[in-house]
Design an enzyme around this catalytic site. Structure first.
Site, short mmCIF file in Angstrom:
data_model
loop_
_atom_site.label_atom_id
_atom_site.label_comp_id
_atom_site.label_asym_id
_atom_site.label_seq_id
_atom_site.Cartn_x
_atom_site.Cartn_y
_atom_site.Cartn_z
CG ASP A 95 -40.24 51.55 -55.15
OD1 ASP A 95 -41.12 52.27 -55.22
OD2 ASP A 95 -40.14 50.29 -55.35
CG HIS B 282 -42.10 48.05 -47.74
ND1 HIS B 282 -41.24 47.59 -48.67
CD2 HIS B 282 -43.03 48.47 -48.49
CE1 HIS B 282 -41.66 47.94 -49.96
NE2 HIS B 282 -42.80 48.44 -49.89
NE ARG B 283 -39.73 50.59 -51.65
CZ ARG B 283 -38.91 49.91 -51.67
NH1 ARG B 283 -37.89 49.87 -50.92
NH2 ARG B 283 -39.00 48.55 -52.26
CE LYS C 109 -46.28 45.48 -50.07
NZ LYS C 109 -45.77 45.37 -51.49
CD GLU D 158 -45.98 49.03 -51.38
OE1 GLU D 158 -45.92 50.05 -52.16
OE2 GLU D 158 -45.09 48.06 -51.76
CG ASP E 115 -45.09 42.20 -51.23
OD1 ASP E 115 -45.88 41.97 -50.35
OD2 ASP E 115 -44.85 43.14 -52.19
CG ASN F 240 -50.60 46.39 -50.29
OD1 ASN F 240 -51.03 46.43 -51.40
ND2 ASN F 240 -50.25 47.37 -49.44
#
Ligand SMILES: Nc1ncnc2c1ncn2[C@@H]1O[C@H](COP(=O)(O)OP(=O)(O)OP(=O)(O)O)[C@@H](O)[C@H]1O
Ligand SMILES: Nc1ccn([C@H]2C[C@H](O)[C@@H](COP(=O)(O)O)O2)c(=O)n1
Length: 688
Positions: free
Chosen positions: A345, A417-418, A445, A373, A52, A118
């Protein structure tokens, strides 16, 4: 970063040690844009290096900013014009008091195209800034970015007089931005706050560019994710903009606001990334704590409040200004019912912690998960169920009941990613169920080295760590096969022959004759070798590069001689076994499956005819510019085979449970595919 198709996680047992976290994504991308909008140069320290931030840096370069690396930091020279600057868009009304883009694409020329992947933290703020700066642009991203809403921001900008078209679906990127004609700054600008707080952030960061008068933003609806707005206000302050705020509904950018670079700025570590290690300490910090450096009690990031949620679940957390230390407190963890609006998040990490709780955990007010995402509510529910959890998915909540029986699972990560980062924590499940994390590189990311950091602070007993052994005679292709299999699986690779080759070389250099009379001197030497296998593929002995010296035919023969001495073999056992580290190992040699890793999960005995092997070795040497005759090579390798398989200790032979692979008629890719198939068949989540 693991760029493999998947990463298999062996059952993990405990955690402890120190991780230093990378910079915050939210702060990094805000700082980059603000530096770009300011005059002069800003040196940014500890910037996150991730997908990012790279997207943002590429966009800023394309917009004419200078971006230079300075000893690990990044110097951004902004695109703001001098204070006497001209007019918005290089020729429009001065009434708005706007400042022009100093380098806008000339009108009539094609639009300047920016690809923003993204990265919502790039797409939203750049849309607002470019709409006000002037010029024609096309902003696009990956397919998922084109499903992430931006209509509320576009509506707000249109109220101002900005001209933005949708190039695909109404309300979503890609966008075309045209120069505004005249800006209407006298009426408050209304923006919705209940879908994404990034719309408000985008306006707050863009409007100082045109604040010839007080500019007021009014939030419509309940503002979500307020801590992110606090980060925005904090960063604006650092760049000279003092926004006035009335509650969370009304924000005023004072007349005459003008960006001023702070000169230098440090990016604090990412509090959302810290959540995985806080959870890790709570789940597995049994004998020692997990220490997290770079973020702590003094953090300006809202996600630091994840610590409170983790404490409620039982984590024992100590903290300082920029560190946290976390141990297991209550066990099992305590089930909770929480409003997670302030930590959207990091709350994903709570959903995985809930697997270890003493009852059902409910996470509420997380509707924003659906426009991230991926649709994180749906994704989380699907993947938690694979592990055996009973999950209820509401429009804006998730209820997780821990598994009664855990199942091995392939975790799909949805290019999110998470998802990858938080699901890795399920590898501590008490059933020892195996996990496969698909597409692990999606962590790029925000945290490219997440799995490396994780493996550096987790422990498990050696038998859990997967090992694949490839034994066989010389030039059968063991090294080629084993190193490629290791690469595909993201595992470590041990070339055990290299250790004997180095021992032979060191002994020869020390003037020792390679025979039984010198067995103990050579063994002593073997036990104290200072060897480094560099990531660049070089082999260093006491700091000296011996990569080529150990690859000669003579070095191979000398290795075979020293390897026949029992004391030398004993001296190298612990060194070889030390290569068994997470996430796994592929080892090649002569006795990997029989002696060094007798409990390996897969043993392959690789052969090829002597004629084939001599031919391969011949080709290999010729390609390196070393002359050799086929007949001599064949005689040499047969002599080596004979010595290796007839010695008294650990002779070359297939382990009883080895699978035989004769690759005489195979290409390298065919043998790699065969071994990967065998490996796959042994996995608990095999499709067979
Ligand atoms: N299946 C295969 N088909 C054709 N060539 C192969 C195959 N596998 C390996 N080779 C080639 O054979 C050569 C020898 O391979 P490699 O060095 O991997 O063998 P090795 O068994 O590790 O040898 P050593 O034990 O002597 O270190 C290489 O040039 C390699 O590209
Ligand atoms: N596990 C091992 C690995 C190697 N050796 C010996 C025998 C070989 O001839 C010599 C060089 O190995 P190579 O690099 O050709 O694989 O080292 C061994 O005895 N045991």
């Amino acid at each position: 970063m693991f760029s493999t198709d998947f990463l298999d996680l062996a059952p993990l047992e405990e955690a402890g040690g120190t991780v230093v976290l990378p910079g915050s994504k939210s702060i990094s991308n805000r700082v980059l844009l603000l530096a770009a909008l300011s005059g002069g140069t800003t040196v940014v320290h500890d910037l996150l290096d991730s997908d990012d931030t790279r997207v943002m840096l590429d966009a800023l370069r394309a917009l004419g900013c200078s971006v230079e690396e300075q000893g690990g930091s990044i110097a951004i020279t902004g695109m703001a014009p001098p204070p006497s600057g001209g007019r918005l868009g290089g020729g429009r009304s001065d009434v708005d008091g706007g400042r022009p883009h100093p380098n806008p694409p000339p009108e009539g020329e094609g639009a300047r195209k920016l690809f923003l992947g993204n990265a919502g933290t790039a797409m939203r703020p750049l849309t607002a800034a470019l709409a006000l700066l002037g010029g024609t642009y096309e902003l696009s991203g990956v397919p998922r970015m084109h499903e992430r809403p931006i209509g509320d921001l576009v509506d707000a900008l249109r109220q101002l007089g900005c001209r933005i078209d949708y190039l695909g679906n109404e309300g979503f990127p890609p966008l075309r931005i045209h120069p505004a004609t005249a800006l209407q700054l006298d009426a408050p600008i209304a923006v919705r706050g209940d879908v994404s707080s990034q719309f408000l952030t985008a306006l707050l960061m863009a409007l100082p560019l045109v604040a010839s008068r007080d500019v007021v933003i009014e939030v419509v609806g309940e503002l979500i994710s307020r801590p992110y707005i606090e980060i925005t206000l904090n960063m604006l302050q650092r760049f000279g903009i003092a926004v006035r705020r009335e509650g969370w509904q009304r924000f005023t950018i004072p007349a005459g606001s003008r960006y001023r670079s702070p000169g230098e700025i440090h990016v604090e570590a990412d509090a959302s990334s810290a959540s995985y290690f806080v959870a890790l300490g709570a789940i597995a910090g049994v004998r020692q704590p997990v220490r997290i450096e770079g973020v702590g009690a003094g953090s300006i990031q809202g996600d630091i409040r994840f610590v409170e949620a983790a404490r409620q679940m039982g984590a024992d957390v100590a903290s300082g200004p920029n560190w946290l230390e976390v141990r297991r407190g209550a066990w099992p963890l305590k089930a909770v019912d929480l409003d997670c609006n302030h930590i959207p998040d990091a709350a994903m990490t709570l959903a995985v912690m809930a697997l270890y709780a003493d009852g059902p955990t409910t996470l509420r007010n997380i509707a924003s998960w659906r426009v991230k995402e991926t649709d994180r509510l749906a994704a989380m529910a699907t993947e938690l169920r694979k592990l055996g959890a009973d999950v209820e998915e509401g429009a804006d909540f998730l209820r997780v009941r821990p598994p009664r029986a855990w199942s091995a699972a392939r975790i799909h990560t949805y290019d999110d990613h998470r998802m990858a980062m938080c699901f890795a924590l399920a590898a501590f499940n008490p059933a020892g169920a195996h996990l496969r994390i698909e597409d692990p590189k999606c962590v790029g990311k925000t945290f490219p080295d997440y799995f490396e950091a994780l493996f550096s602070v987790v422990q498990t007993s050696r038998p859990h760590i997967p090992v694949i052994c490839v034994d066989g005679p010389t030039a059968s292709g063991k090294g080629t096969l084993a190193s490629e299999v290791a690469r595909r699986l993201g595992y470590h690779y041990l070339d055990s022959g290299a250790l004997y080759r180095i021992t032979g070389l060191a002994a020869t250099r020390a003037g020792l004759v390679l025979d039984e009379a010198h067995e103990h001197s050579i063994a002593k030497l073997a036990g104290s070798l200072d060897i480094v296998f560099s990531t660049a593929g070089r082999v260093l002995l006491s700091g000296q590069d011996v990569t080529d010296a150990i690859r000669t035919e003579e070095a191979g023969m000398n290795a075979s001689r020293v390897s026949a001495l029992p004391a030398v073999r004993t001296a190298l056992v612990a060194l070889q076994q030390g290569f068994r580290r997470l996430p796994g190992l592929v080892a090649d040699g002569r006795d990997m499956g029989t002696v060094i890793f007798p409990d390996a999960q897969l043993k392959v005995y690789l052969t090829a005819s002597a004629a084939q092997r001599a031919e391969r070795r011949h080709k290999q040497l010729i390609s390196k510019g070393i002359s050799a005759t086929l007949a001599a090579l064949r005689a040499d390798l047969e002599a080596r085979d004979h010595r290796d398989s007839s010695r008294a200790v650990a002779p070359l032979k297939p382990a009883e449970d080895a699978l035989l692979l004769d690759n005489s008629g195979q290409t390298v890719e065919e043998s790699v595919a065969q071994v990967l198939r065998w490996w796959e068949e042994k996995q608990p989540f095999s499709t067979k």
